[in-house]
Design an enzyme around this catalytic site. Structure first.
Site, short mmCIF file in Angstrom:
data_model
loop_
_atom_site.label_atom_id
_atom_site.label_comp_id
_atom_site.label_asym_id
_atom_site.label_seq_id
_atom_site.Cartn_x
_atom_site.Cartn_y
_atom_site.Cartn_z
N HIS A 92 5.27 -34.19 -12.37
CA HIS A 92 4.05 -34.13 -11.56
C HIS A 92 4.44 -34.09 -10.07
O HIS A 92 5.52 -34.56 -9.69
CB HIS A 92 3.19 -35.37 -11.85
CG HIS A 92 1.88 -35.40 -11.15
ND1 HIS A 92 1.73 -35.97 -9.90
CD2 HIS A 92 0.65 -34.96 -11.51
CE1 HIS A 92 0.48 -35.86 -9.52
NE2 HIS A 92 -0.20 -35.26 -10.48
N ASN A 129 3.87 -35.91 -7.60
CA ASN A 129 4.24 -37.15 -6.93
C ASN A 129 5.54 -37.76 -7.47
O ASN A 129 5.96 -38.82 -7.02
CB ASN A 129 3.10 -38.18 -7.00
CG ASN A 129 2.86 -38.74 -8.39
OD1 ASN A 129 3.59 -38.46 -9.34
ND2 ASN A 129 1.82 -39.55 -8.52
N LYS A 130 6.19 -37.05 -8.42
CA LYS A 130 7.42 -37.60 -8.99
C LYS A 130 8.64 -37.19 -8.16
O LYS A 130 8.56 -36.41 -7.22
CB LYS A 130 7.57 -37.13 -10.44
CG LYS A 130 6.45 -37.61 -11.36
CD LYS A 130 6.35 -39.13 -11.35
CE LYS A 130 5.41 -39.67 -12.43
NZ LYS A 130 4.00 -39.38 -12.16
N ASN A 131 9.82 -37.70 -8.55
CA ASN A 131 11.04 -37.46 -7.77
C ASN A 131 11.47 -36.00 -7.78
O ASN A 131 12.17 -35.55 -6.88
CB ASN A 131 12.15 -38.36 -8.26
CG ASN A 131 11.87 -39.82 -7.94
OD1 ASN A 131 10.75 -40.29 -8.04
ND2 ASN A 131 12.90 -40.54 -7.52
N MET A 132 11.12 -35.27 -8.82
CA MET A 132 11.21 -33.80 -8.81
C MET A 132 9.95 -33.28 -9.47
O MET A 132 9.34 -33.94 -10.31
CB MET A 132 12.45 -33.28 -9.53
CG MET A 132 12.50 -33.51 -11.02
SD MET A 132 13.70 -32.46 -11.87
CE MET A 132 12.74 -30.96 -12.19
#
Length: 385
Positions: free
Chosen positions: A181, A183-186
């Site tokens: 998603h 907002n995730k780290n990738m």
């Protein structure tokens, strides 16, 4: 000059990745194709050759993981109430009942000392969550699971690149679901994957994500399981490939920013900071930085705190309210007071800005805003702005 608004998260998409998306669009093959295969291959390489398959979301990956584990109507799935609601929703989707266990107030992850008491003859799987990227104790978790003959579906949606005892999450264990998603780290814009154990599991996953269809050598097809439409596009995979190439760089920057938060936030403000998980055994990927507000000492509530931070150009999120208090789960029989640690954390948690493009000065700005907002509030000067 007014400083630009600082959101609590923002993806970093470079020009090379943007060009790769343009190339996919020009190619004429924009749905599931060679880019998806390439991303699956690179993820598999990262995870020691384990089979990895993409889906349109980590929610789909979690649901299919439960199906691979044989979870269905009448079964129970043990999990935490402190997560994005998808963690429990997928159990309901396959006809199972989510059984909640309170969290450890120190780690904010599922309290493994309470886990076995929640296991019944109907329990089929355990779904732990690495909240904010902090890994659950995998050694203790798998010891319990093996003792009771249970499958583990790791909700690692937030913990890509995190490590337990020096091993990267996804590179070991049972089934592991990861989110891409924004907002995730990738990110792959939307998307997720499931890390599996065997080619047979991967083959079933492929059926589940595309209507249960198997294509036959003579050009015809068959469908022998009930599947869905949950395949990822090559457009999304192109973004994912660009992000994966920079994941370690992104996580290193997140780690540095988190360290600076610990240095810059004034202890006198009374915030309960997250665990300082920089070293083994549990090394966070610092997906989010989440202090707990000292609400009992504050003359304002969380909503007013968020509003005042926004006035100062700082975005603040809430991740997450305890989900057993949602109407959907109250209908399942859950009620207030059953999981006091999850409820207390859910009531007081806030998510501060943390993303790779932030500067050290951005962290200092957030710390200054915290002092500006909380200082007067703690002294009872509720009207101070």
């Amino acid at each position: 000059m007014t400083a630009p608004f600082l959101p609590f998260t923002r993806p970093s998409i470079d020009e090379q990745t943007i060009e790769s998306v343009a190339e996919v669009l020009r190619s004429g093959w924009i749905t599931t194709g060679p880019k998806c295969a390439q991303l699956e291959s690179r993820l598999s390489q990262r995870y020691g050759g384990r089979p990895v398959r993409l889906a349109v979301s980590a929610t789909a990956a979690l649901e299919f993981g439960l199906r691979l584990a044989g979870v269905g109507p009448g079964d129970e799935v043990v999990t935490t109430p402190l997560s994005w609601v998808a963690t429990a929703n997928v159990a309901l989707t396959v006809g199972a009942r989510p059984v909640f266990v309170d969290v450890d107030p120190a780690t904010r992850n599922i309290d493994l000392s309470l886990l076995e008491a929640a296991i019944t003859p109907r329990t089929r799987a355990i779904v732990p969550v690495d909240l904010a990227g902090l890994p659950v104790d995998r050694d203790r978790l798998y010891s319990i699971a093996q003792r009771h003959g249970l499958r583990v579906l790791e909700d690692a949606a937030q913990s890509m690149g995190a490590r337990w005892a020096g091993r990267e999450i996804g590179g070991f264990g049972d089934l592991v679901a990861i989110s891409f998603h924004p907002n995730k780290n990738m990110t792959s814009i939307e998307g997720g994957c499931l890390v599996m154990n065997t080619d047979a599991e991967a083959g079933l996953f492929e059926k589940l994500r595309l209507q249960g269809v198997t294509r036959l050598p003579d050009g015809t097809m068959d469908a022998d399981v009930l599947g869905y439409k949950a395949n990822l596009t090559d457009v999304a995979a192109a973004v994912g490939l660009g992000q994966l190439a920079r994941l370690d760089e992104f996580n290193a920057r997140r780690r540095a920013l988190a360290r600076r938060y610990f240095e810059r936030i004034d202890p006198a403000l009374g915030l309960a900071l997250p665990p300082a998980a920089f070293d083994a055994p549990g090394e966070s990927n610092w997906h989010m930085f989440q202090p707990l507000l000292p609400l009992a000492r504050m003359a304002i509530g969380r909503g007013e705190f968020i509003a005042r931070m926004k006035e100062r150009g700082i975005g603040v999120g809430v991740h997450y309210p305890a989900m057993h208090r949602f109407t959907l789960y109250r209908r399942q029989g859950w009620r207030d007071g059953q999981f006091p640690h999850a409820e207390a954390i859910g009531d007081s948690t806030v998510t501060l800005p943390l993303f790779p493009a932030m500067t050290d000065a951005d962290v200092d700005r957030v710390a200054a805003a915290l002092a500006d907002v909380l200082g007067p509030a703690l002294r009872g000067q509720a009207g101070a702005r």
